[in-house]
Write an enzyme that holds these catalytic residues in place. Sequence first.
Site: not given
Length: 305
Positions: A46, A49
């Site tokens: 991700c 993230c």
Amino acid sequence: MDLLNTATGPAATDLIKDGSEATFMADVIEASQDVPVIVDFWAPWCGPCKTLGPMLEEAVTAAKGAVKMVKVNVDEAQMIAGQLRIQSIPTVYAFHKGQPVDGFQGALPGSEIKAFIDRVIEAAGGESPGGQLDEAVAAAEEMLVEGAATDAAQTFAAILGEDPNHAGAYGGLVRAHIAADDLEQAEAILNGAPAEISNAPELEAAHAQLELAKQAADAGPVAELKAAVEADPDNHQARFDLAQALHANGDVEEAVAQLLDLFRRDREWNEGAAKAQLFTIFDALKPSDPIVLNGRRKLSSMIFA
């Protein structure tokens, strides 16, 4: 005040940890009985993230123990992710007393992350770093009112050491240097303001006060200018100079009255200088100041007459 002390609070390793399905009950549910726990649901693949995680850690560390953080890799904790209905990542939940109390999805800017952390801490009955800083700003403002410009400047600088983007402290530091008659340093500080707060009302007010302070240094004698205006009421330059001199001598209300009179006589004089000067004075004062409220009302009535 605690925020100005050198104590650093709990070590980051005590505040931030990696969690798992096996430890979730202890790290989050049980731990949140004492202090709120922020849970960052992320995954190695991700992209957002990787940006959000460090910013969250920084904000949690800055809270010095008022909140903790647990990082959960959803690839390794699919059962918990399913139970909490994690639809996308990053997703952040705040737990208190074992229950989710707040949260958000996606990456947020630093200011919103700090606001989220403050909100969670305050909801749990704690005192957020933001609240402590605001108290310190209020204390420094009191110092300025009492004439202790040097002490106020030191306090504002200490607050900025905690939060470099605190607009109230930044504007206060500029005004403290203005109060100490160090206009060059005040201007340097103002010019060095972080881009994130450069248009904040606190800095706009400090900029207006700096402009007025510069004008005060060149202001002429009130008595002579008043005599010139009385001798020739249409001497617009003399009236404008009188307004500047009055303001420099602390008679802000009369300065505004003279500028309003000048605007009434010739609103276009010197490319609208009277209106521009009025706005500078209004910006330098608090919006609720009676001089501002009355002055804006009278100016508006002339503009829209």
